[in-house]
Scaffold this active site. Structure first.
Site, PDB file in Angstrom:
ATOM      1  N   SER A  11       0.816  -1.216   0.000  1.00  0.00           N
ATOM      2  CA  SER A  11       0.000   0.000   0.000  1.00  0.00           C
ATOM      3  C   SER A  11       0.847   1.262   0.000  1.00  0.00           C
ATOM      4  O   SER A  11       1.964   1.295   0.524  1.00  0.00           O
ATOM      5  CB  SER A  11      -0.908   0.020   1.228  1.00  0.00           C
ATOM      6  OG  SER A  11      -1.853  -1.017   1.145  1.00  0.00           O
TER       7      SER A  11
HETATM    8  N1  SAH Z   1      -1.636  -4.447   3.829  1.00  0.00           N
HETATM    9  C1  SAH Z   1      -0.742  -4.593   2.697  1.00  0.00           C
HETATM   10  C2  SAH Z   1      -1.482  -4.407   1.392  1.00  0.00           C
HETATM   11  C3  SAH Z   1      -1.563  -5.661   0.617  1.00  0.00           C
HETATM   12  S1  SAH Z   1      -2.613  -5.552  -0.825  1.00  0.00           S
HETATM   13  C4  SAH Z   1       0.411  -3.600   2.844  1.00  0.00           C
HETATM   14  O1  SAH Z   1       0.614  -3.086   3.928  1.00  0.00           O
HETATM   15  O2  SAH Z   1       1.119  -3.364   1.886  1.00  0.00           O
HETATM   16  C5  SAH Z   1      -4.069  -6.379  -0.228  1.00  0.00           C
HETATM   17  C6  SAH Z   1      -3.909  -7.816   0.154  1.00  0.00           C
HETATM   18  O3  SAH Z   1      -5.213  -8.328   0.440  1.00  0.00           O
HETATM   19  C7  SAH Z   1      -3.346  -8.739  -0.937  1.00  0.00           C
HETATM   20  O4  SAH Z   1      -2.158  -9.305  -0.480  1.00  0.00           O
HETATM   21  C8  SAH Z   1      -4.433  -9.786  -1.144  1.00  0.00           C
HETATM   22  O5  SAH Z   1      -3.933 -11.096  -1.367  1.00  0.00           O
HETATM   23  C9  SAH Z   1      -5.186  -9.711   0.180  1.00  0.00           C
HETATM   24  N2  SAH Z   1      -6.561 -10.232   0.175  1.00  0.00           N
HETATM   25  C10 SAH Z   1      -7.522 -10.088  -0.769  1.00  0.00           C
HETATM   26  N3  SAH Z   1      -8.647 -10.717  -0.413  1.00  0.00           N
HETATM   27  C11 SAH Z   1      -8.407 -11.285   0.824  1.00  0.00           C
HETATM   28  C12 SAH Z   1      -9.170 -12.076   1.729  1.00  0.00           C
HETATM   29  N4  SAH Z   1     -10.436 -12.453   1.472  1.00  0.00           N
HETATM   30  N5  SAH Z   1      -8.592 -12.468   2.880  1.00  0.00           N
HETATM   31  C13 SAH Z   1      -7.309 -12.128   3.179  1.00  0.00           C
HETATM   32  N6  SAH Z   1      -6.536 -11.383   2.360  1.00  0.00           N
HETATM   33  C14 SAH Z   1      -7.071 -10.964   1.192  1.00  0.00           C
END
Ligand code: SAH
Length: 223
Positions: A69
């Site tokens: 993010s």
């Molecule tokens: N929090 C992270 C952002 C990752 S992007 C950071 O700090 O950079 C969002 C993430 O949500 C992805 O890795 C994706 O695999 C995850 N995601 C999507 N749907 C999900 C679900 N139902 N349960 C858990 N994770 C999920």
């Protein structure tokens, strides 16, 4: 530590301080949030080839079509969740990715749970936590649409992927007086704040955003 390693550490600290200055200029007011972003070495959370771009205010690819993010969005979301409250309390993050936001949350509250559906990203998050000596975040390979019933209720729920509608399990697992922030929508997405007062949920639509979609089921592949 080698002289090179010390040099790199100092450079990254300076670059991170500049990132925090930029976030302040962009309107982040909560000094606690700014200090938390200033304390987490974001360059360790991105792939080595991208490390030099780690402190730009941009989302970067993590592999598996996912992204780390954007610092501004992390700061803004946590600021909204903290506003006018006595801390975040027990916090659940859905979509841990490589763990960056969870590490920022762990600077601000002692109880952080984070779930991720892609196994190899979760493994990377575990390694990253070890690398920064952050042992408080409890990471779980799980479908966050179901929340984390074994640790519920949560004072704070933060969702890092966009849902079409609010997953009912997350509403149930929000504590009385708790706050949840999630991006809602597909093409047009908005951050949506949900506050629970007894059995009334008050929903407020906030900033327009762009997140990867919240998907169902687990992915197990290994790297
Ligand atoms: N929090 C992270 C952002 C990752 S992007 C950071 O700090 O950079 C969002 C993430 O949500 C992805 O890795 C994706 O695999 C995850 N995601 C999507 N749907 C999900 C679900 N139902 N349960 C858990 N994770 C999920």
């Amino acid at each position: 530590m080698t002289r090179e390693a010390v040099g790199l550490g100092m450079t990254s600290q300076r670059t991170r301080a500049r990132m925090v200055d930029r976030l302040r200029e962009q309107g982040i007011r909560d000094e606690g949030v700014l200090a938390a972003l200033g304390a987490v070495p974001r360059h360790l959370f991105v792939e080595e080839a991208l490390a030099s771009r780690a402190y730009e205010d941009t989302a970067l690819p993590l592999g598996f079509a996912q992204t780390i993010s954007q610092p501004f969005v992390v700061a803004r979301m946590i600021e909204i969740l903290r506003e006018g409250r006595n801390g975040l309390g027990k916090t659940l993050e859905i979509g841990a990715g490589c763990g960056y936001q969870a590490a920022v949350l762990a600077q601000l509250t002692k109880d952080v749970y984070a779930v991720e559906r892609i196994g190899s990203l979760l493994n990377r998050a575990r390694l990253n936590m070890r690398a920064i000596q952050q042992f408080r975040v409890r990471l779980k390979h799980a479908d966050g649409q179901l929340g984390l019933p074994e640790a519920a209720p949560f004072d704070t729920i933060i969702v890092a992927a966009a849902a079409q509608s609010v997953p009912p399990a997350l509403l149930q697992q929000l504590a009385l007086g708790g706050r949840m922030l999630l991006p809602l929508g597909s093409e047009d997405q908005y951050l949506t704040l949900i506050e629970r007062c007894a059995d009334v949920y008050v929903e407020t639509r906030l900033d327009g955003v762009r997140f990867v979609p919240l998907l169902s089921g687990l992915v197990n592949e290994k790297e």
